[in-house]
Design an enzyme around this catalytic site. Sequence first.
Site, PDB file in Angstrom:
ATOM      1  N   ASP A  47       2.548 -45.203 -62.347  1.00  0.00           N
ATOM      2  CA  ASP A  47       1.892 -44.729 -61.126  1.00  0.00           C
ATOM      3  C   ASP A  47       1.724 -45.848 -60.097  1.00  0.00           C
ATOM      4  O   ASP A  47       1.931 -45.643 -58.898  1.00  0.00           O
ATOM      5  CB  ASP A  47       0.505 -44.151 -61.450  1.00  0.00           C
ATOM      6  CG  ASP A  47       0.629 -42.848 -62.232  1.00  0.00           C
ATOM      7  OD1 ASP A  47       1.778 -42.404 -62.450  1.00  0.00           O
ATOM      8  OD2 ASP A  47      -0.412 -42.302 -62.610  1.00  0.00           O
ATOM      9  N   ALA A  48       1.361 -47.024 -60.592  1.00  0.00           N
ATOM     10  CA  ALA A  48       1.083 -48.140 -59.675  1.00  0.00           C
ATOM     11  C   ALA A  48       2.334 -48.538 -58.894  1.00  0.00           C
ATOM     12  O   ALA A  48       2.285 -48.852 -57.703  1.00  0.00           O
ATOM     13  CB  ALA A  48       0.548 -49.334 -60.450  1.00  0.00           C
ATOM     14  N   TYR A  50       4.838 -46.532 -58.216  1.00  0.00           N
ATOM     15  CA  TYR A  50       5.059 -45.448 -57.258  1.00  0.00           C
ATOM     16  C   TYR A  50       4.184 -45.667 -56.021  1.00  0.00           C
ATOM     17  O   TYR A  50       4.650 -45.570 -54.882  1.00  0.00           O
ATOM     18  CB  TYR A  50       4.750 -44.097 -57.914  1.00  0.00           C
ATOM     19  CG  TYR A  50       4.944 -42.919 -56.985  1.00  0.00           C
ATOM     20  CD1 TYR A  50       6.207 -42.357 -56.802  1.00  0.00           C
ATOM     21  CD2 TYR A  50       3.878 -42.378 -56.282  1.00  0.00           C
ATOM     22  CE1 TYR A  50       6.399 -41.295 -55.939  1.00  0.00           C
ATOM     23  CE2 TYR A  50       4.054 -41.312 -55.417  1.00  0.00           C
ATOM     24  CZ  TYR A  50       5.323 -40.773 -55.250  1.00  0.00           C
ATOM     25  OH  TYR A  50       5.501 -39.724 -54.396  1.00  0.00           O
ATOM     26  N   LEU A  97       4.176  -4.336 -51.547  1.00  0.00           N
ATOM     27  CA  LEU A  97       4.734  -3.817 -52.785  1.00  0.00           C
ATOM     28  C   LEU A  97       3.920  -2.620 -53.218  1.00  0.00           C
ATOM     29  O   LEU A  97       2.702  -2.626 -53.108  1.00  0.00           O
ATOM     30  CB  LEU A  97       4.582  -4.867 -53.892  1.00  0.00           C
ATOM     31  CG  LEU A  97       5.682  -5.867 -54.156  1.00  0.00           C
ATOM     32  CD1 LEU A  97       5.268  -6.742 -55.319  1.00  0.00           C
ATOM     33  CD2 LEU A  97       6.991  -5.170 -54.473  1.00  0.00           C
ATOM     34  N   LYS A 130       3.990 -11.321 -61.696  1.00  0.00           N
ATOM     35  CA  LYS A 130       3.274 -11.114 -60.442  1.00  0.00           C
ATOM     36  C   LYS A 130       2.140 -12.122 -60.382  1.00  0.00           C
ATOM     37  O   LYS A 130       1.145 -12.018 -61.100  1.00  0.00           O
ATOM     38  CB  LYS A 130       2.732  -9.693 -60.341  1.00  0.00           C
ATOM     39  CG  LYS A 130       2.088  -9.460 -58.988  1.00  0.00           C
ATOM     40  CD  LYS A 130       1.776  -8.017 -58.731  1.00  0.00           C
ATOM     41  CE  LYS A 130       1.287  -7.819 -57.310  1.00  0.00           C
ATOM     42  NZ  LYS A 130       0.220  -8.727 -56.903  1.00  0.00           N
ATOM     43  N   ARG A 151       1.523 -14.586 -45.037  1.00  0.00           N
ATOM     44  CA  ARG A 151       2.083 -13.263 -44.816  1.00  0.00           C
ATOM     45  C   ARG A 151       1.364 -12.543 -43.682  1.00  0.00           C
ATOM     46  O   ARG A 151       1.984 -11.820 -42.908  1.00  0.00           O
ATOM     47  CB  ARG A 151       1.984 -12.460 -46.113  1.00  0.00           C
ATOM     48  CG  ARG A 151       2.429 -11.042 -45.978  1.00  0.00           C
ATOM     49  CD  ARG A 151       2.580 -10.374 -47.327  1.00  0.00           C
ATOM     50  NE  ARG A 151       2.881  -8.975 -47.143  1.00  0.00           N
ATOM     51  CZ  ARG A 151       1.982  -8.021 -46.940  1.00  0.00           C
ATOM     52  NH1 ARG A 151       0.709  -8.344 -46.909  1.00  0.00           N
ATOM     53  NH2 ARG A 151       2.333  -6.773 -46.778  1.00  0.00           N
ATOM     54  N   CYS A 423     -41.578 -16.162 -75.650  1.00  0.00           N
ATOM     55  CA  CYS A 423     -40.437 -15.521 -76.299  1.00  0.00           C
ATOM     56  C   CYS A 423     -40.628 -14.008 -76.299  1.00  0.00           C
ATOM     57  O   CYS A 423     -41.673 -13.519 -76.726  1.00  0.00           O
ATOM     58  CB  CYS A 423     -40.305 -16.037 -77.726  1.00  0.00           C
ATOM     59  SG  CYS A 423     -39.058 -15.155 -78.677  1.00  0.00           S
ATOM     60  N   CYS A 426     -41.183 -12.926 -80.202  1.00  0.00           N
ATOM     61  CA  CYS A 426     -42.345 -13.300 -81.018  1.00  0.00           C
ATOM     62  C   CYS A 426     -43.538 -13.774 -80.191  1.00  0.00           C
ATOM     63  O   CYS A 426     -44.608 -14.007 -80.744  1.00  0.00           O
ATOM     64  CB  CYS A 426     -41.958 -14.367 -82.026  1.00  0.00           C
ATOM     65  SG  CYS A 426     -41.680 -15.989 -81.286  1.00  0.00           S
TER      66      CYS A 426
HETATM   67  O1  D41 Z   1       4.387 -12.758 -57.662  1.00  0.00           O
HETATM   68  C1  D41 Z   1       4.226 -11.986 -56.712  1.00  0.00           C
HETATM   69  N1  D41 Z   1       3.010 -11.790 -56.248  1.00  0.00           N
HETATM   70  C2  D41 Z   1       5.383 -11.245 -56.108  1.00  0.00           C
HETATM   71  C3  D41 Z   1       5.208 -10.628 -54.888  1.00  0.00           C
HETATM   72  C4  D41 Z   1       6.640 -11.190 -56.743  1.00  0.00           C
HETATM   73  N2  D41 Z   1       6.851 -11.799 -57.932  1.00  0.00           N
HETATM   74  N3  D41 Z   1       7.657 -10.535 -56.162  1.00  0.00           N
HETATM   75  C5  D41 Z   1       7.515  -9.925 -54.959  1.00  0.00           C
HETATM   76  N4  D41 Z   1       8.571  -9.294 -54.427  1.00  0.00           N
HETATM   77  C6  D41 Z   1       8.478  -8.715 -53.245  1.00  0.00           C
HETATM   78  C7  D41 Z   1       9.715  -8.053 -52.669  1.00  0.00           C
HETATM   79  C8  D41 Z   1      10.268  -7.047 -53.647  1.00  0.00           C
HETATM   80  C9  D41 Z   1       9.387  -7.351 -51.382  1.00  0.00           C
HETATM   81  C10 D41 Z   1      10.739  -9.108 -52.419  1.00  0.00           C
HETATM   82  C11 D41 Z   1       6.268  -9.958 -54.264  1.00  0.00           C
HETATM   83  C12 D41 Z   1       6.221  -9.311 -53.005  1.00  0.00           C
HETATM   84  N5  D41 Z   1       7.327  -8.693 -52.525  1.00  0.00           N
HETATM   85  C13 D41 Z   1       5.022  -9.254 -52.170  1.00  0.00           C
HETATM   86  N6  D41 Z   1       3.930  -9.970 -52.302  1.00  0.00           N
HETATM   87  C14 D41 Z   1       3.065  -9.638 -51.331  1.00  0.00           C
HETATM   88  C15 D41 Z   1       3.628  -8.699 -50.569  1.00  0.00           C
HETATM   89  C16 D41 Z   1       4.864  -8.457 -51.069  1.00  0.00           C
END
Ligand code: D41
Length: 689
Positions: A47-48, A50, A97, A130, A151, A423, A426
């Site tokens: 680290d140092a 770096y 989604l 997800k 977004r 308590c 008791c």
């Molecule tokens: O991991 C996620 N939150 C995630 C979000 C994911 N793994 N895939 C995603 N794929 C899409 C599309 C199909 C439209 C490309 C998404 C999202 N959309 C998404 N997250 C928030 C709005 C849309």
Amino acid sequence: MQEDFFDASDKEAALVSNLAAHVAQLRAEINRHAHAYYVLDTPTIPDAEYDRLFSELQTLELQHPDLKTPDTPTLRVGGTALPEFTQVQHAVAMLSLNNGFEEADIIAFDRRVKDGLATQQPVEYAIDLKFDGLAINLRYIDGVFAQAATRGDGFTGEDVTENIRTIRTIPLRLNMAKPPAILDVRGEVLMFKSDFDNLNARQRAAGAKEFANPRNAAAGSLRQLNSKITALRSLRFFPYGIGALEGVALPESHRALLDWYRAIGIPVCEENAVVQGVEALLEFYQAIQIKRASLPYEIDGVVYKVNAFSAQQTLGFVSRAPRFAIAHKFPAQEALTTVLDIEVQVGRTGAITPVARLAPVFVGGVTVTNATLHNEEEIQRKDIRIGDTVSVRRAGDVIPEVVVSILDKRPLDALTFVMPTQCPVCGSAIVKLEDEAIARCSGGWIKCAAQRKGGLVHFASRKAMNIDGMGEQLIDQLVYRHVVTTAADLYKLGFVALAELDRMGEKSAKNILAALETSKTTTFARFIYALGIRHVGEATAKDLAARFGNVDALVNADEEQLLAVSDVGPVVARSLRNFFSDPLNIELIQQLIASGIHWPEVQQYADAVLPLTGKTLVLTGSLPTLNRDQASELIEKNGGKVAGSVSKKTSYVVAGDDAGSKLLKAQELNITVLSEAELLKMCSGNAET
Ligand code: D41
């Protein structure tokens, strides 16, 4: 001399171009080490060193601002604060989604996909996790990171470029010879669980507010106007899609897109799959749910996408969500409910734990009506009041807990919890020692039925006296009907007294009596552990048994003798002295032994120096004949101790097949490695396990 051939301005130009080359080389070197450290998790330099390279680059850039490039790693540490975030129009809208929760939702999705593609064949799907983070668009212009935006509403987001630049795993320049003129990478910004824990520990230490969960921490970190703060927050990014692309052909499928991202230097989450047909989607969903708790990040479901982009295009969109993708969400792990009341529970050692009684709420797959609040300080810190709307969390088999109180929803008549002074079971005074967060009932087991009950449950438990069938519900009845007061009373139980209890047939009563009888043959260590002396866990009980060998020696040991036992410090020694100086405890021990509890004589360290006396051993891999418990028993019988991890204090590592990192660590520390045969040989004469 060479210099004579140059005039002054030539010389200057040469120096500058040398310097430019040096800076470029420095930058490349730093990028290489940073990639190894942050992306590959395998540091290449100390680290140092770096830090030294990094500050050299910083200094040079400060002296020669014209040598600074937009992709320089020094920009990752954040800069001056922004007055506010500016708005960014997304070139291609960021879609939302659709969600599914039940299998039926997914089967219906697959049906719609097949109809839309006019096929009866199983469809090829790509599966992503997800992530529970924030959707972000990264824009690369000619291969250089140029802008990042949230977004937002899908059309307009906020410019978070400088904050995103601090994320070490995001390349500032794509790893490709002919980069696209424009590339919009879409993905999720998140915080790993370990980084979240570290952040909250730092917040706590600084007296700052803790974050409720990794998602909130990631969101809070990304919304910092001062990117210097974001730089301290260890965020990550995983790509899941693409927006605008100019100058390079689009890959053919979702999977090919992720492979391409990986190749050009954008790390991709490796927990993904390409499968055929809806059954395989549901199988992946089941499998990942089992793995979920052990993943280093939080996920709230999986996302299924039709893999081929051509098929995605055929399917198109309904309003703003694609027809070709669906999120299959896990049951919520966190839900809102109200605090009906706050009560306290009394544990075995008298510890008073406040518990929130909640309006029933379905969370993490079960209905929750109680959540632990840990202690008084925690209630104050989280400012939880009776009547509040709170977020309750239940992850896996973890005890439900109150995460946060929603202040906007606090009713005017919300009540502050006051720790009772007596308590609830008791009536004895509740006391709190200065150095402890925990308040305790001072009644002890004699006065307090809750402590008696807790103590008896512990006494009968598997690692203590192991009385089969003597569980919490049975003990509850025995204590509250005053059939049993002390552990010794358990061994006085007769058939009639037992058979009279609720939910107890003749057969169960007989079984309990038999289990009580069986439990009388035990070990000295189990007996000590079963007494429930504060701070005396299983390991300490074993040490004490081996050191003192019999009850008289243990009961009469003074503080100095107790301190001579490894692992016994002043707190444990004092607790033991307290326990044994109470005549009621001595009477209990005498009664238990009079009822027939016995154990084979213990070989003491003091009397016989055994082959492994004073040695600490670590087991790793599978041994040819002994299983783990047998090997541990052998070592302990021979005076040794078994530890879970290798350290400088380890005397030997006993390694079998498939030995892992412990063996490597042993070799690193130069610790003698034994085979099972060598261990058995060392213990020969004492090997009757
Ligand atoms: O991991 C996620 N939150 C995630 C979000 C994911 N793994 N895939 C995603 N794929 C899409 C599309 C199909 C439209 C490309 C998404 C999202 N959309 C998404 N997250 C928030 C709005 C849309």
